[in-house]
Write an enzyme that holds these catalytic residues in place. Sequence first.
Site, short mmCIF file in Angstrom:
data_model
loop_
_atom_site.label_atom_id
_atom_site.label_comp_id
_atom_site.label_asym_id
_atom_site.label_seq_id
_atom_site.Cartn_x
_atom_site.Cartn_y
_atom_site.Cartn_z
CG HIS A 98 -0.27 0.95 -4.56
ND1 HIS A 98 -0.85 1.75 -3.84
CD2 HIS A 98 -0.65 -0.19 -4.35
CE1 HIS A 98 -1.82 1.16 -3.21
NE2 HIS A 98 -1.68 -0.09 -3.57
CG HIS A 100 -0.73 -4.62 -5.86
ND1 HIS A 100 -0.21 -4.89 -4.61
CD2 HIS A 100 -1.60 -3.50 -5.73
CE1 HIS A 100 -0.85 -4.29 -3.90
NE2 HIS A 100 -1.72 -3.62 -4.43
P1 AMP Z 1 -3.77 -1.72 -1.81
O1 AMP Z 1 -4.72 -2.62 -0.75
O2 AMP Z 1 -4.05 -1.88 -3.50
O3 AMP Z 1 -3.88 -0.31 -1.45
O4 AMP Z 1 -2.35 -2.33 -1.39
C1 AMP Z 1 -1.38 -1.69 -0.27
C2 AMP Z 1 -0.59 -2.84 -0.10
O5 AMP Z 1 0.64 -2.10 0.45
C3 AMP Z 1 -0.79 -3.86 0.51
O6 AMP Z 1 -0.64 -5.07 -0.31
C4 AMP Z 1 0.06 -3.94 1.79
O7 AMP Z 1 0.57 -5.21 2.14
C5 AMP Z 1 1.40 -3.15 1.30
N1 AMP Z 1 1.71 -2.13 2.43
C6 AMP Z 1 1.50 -1.82 3.26
N2 AMP Z 1 2.36 -1.29 4.32
C7 AMP Z 1 3.50 -1.47 3.84
C8 AMP Z 1 4.73 -1.37 4.07
N3 AMP Z 1 4.99 -0.74 5.19
N4 AMP Z 1 5.82 -1.99 3.36
C9 AMP Z 1 5.60 -2.67 2.15
N5 AMP Z 1 4.12 -2.75 1.75
C10 AMP Z 1 3.20 -2.24 2.46
#
Ligand code: AMP
Length: 134
Positions: A98, A100
């Site tokens: 993903h 950000h």
């Molecule tokens: P990373 O730490 O780069 O893997 O980012 C994962 C991101 O996904 C984090 O910023 C979380 O807050 C976000 N996240 C996790 N679960 C959800 C969800 N159900 N809906 C929206 N964002 C999420």
Amino acid sequence: MNCIFCEIAAGKAPVEIIYEDENVLSFLDIKPLNIGHTLVIPKRHYENYLDLPADELRNITLISQKIAAKIVKAFEPDGFNIIVNSGKAAGQSIFHFHYHIIPRYSDDKVKFNIVFKSYGNGEMKQIAEKIKNV
Ligand code: AMP
Ligand code: ZN
């Protein structure tokens, strides 16, 4: 496979959608670093940046640029970060690729706790060679 982003991509977990097409989904991050912090994911499961086939990477990157432009129009931030965390040590917590997109403000107090390192004499040349020679 137990992947929350695959569930989200399949419409099985609720998110606030920003953009969706056949291959890509974008939605609000549930724990925003700033309001409007948005994620962009491929609908197919790839663990991280290096796993994305070139056509997927090209497509999701171009879409992310459009979403970043929308975020800039919507919030008029002072700047924004596009971040990809690849691997646990880099802060990846969900192992489905993903981007950000994070709107930033001069006074937002978001800090990545960066401590800079330095190179010794002549070391930069060696390091550059090490990467180039792979
Ligand atoms: P990373 O730490 O780069 O893997 O980012 C994962 C991101 O996904 C984090 O910023 C979380 O807050 C976000 N996240 C996790 N679960 C959800 C969800 N159900 N809906 C929206 N964002 C999420
Ligand atoms: Zn997944």
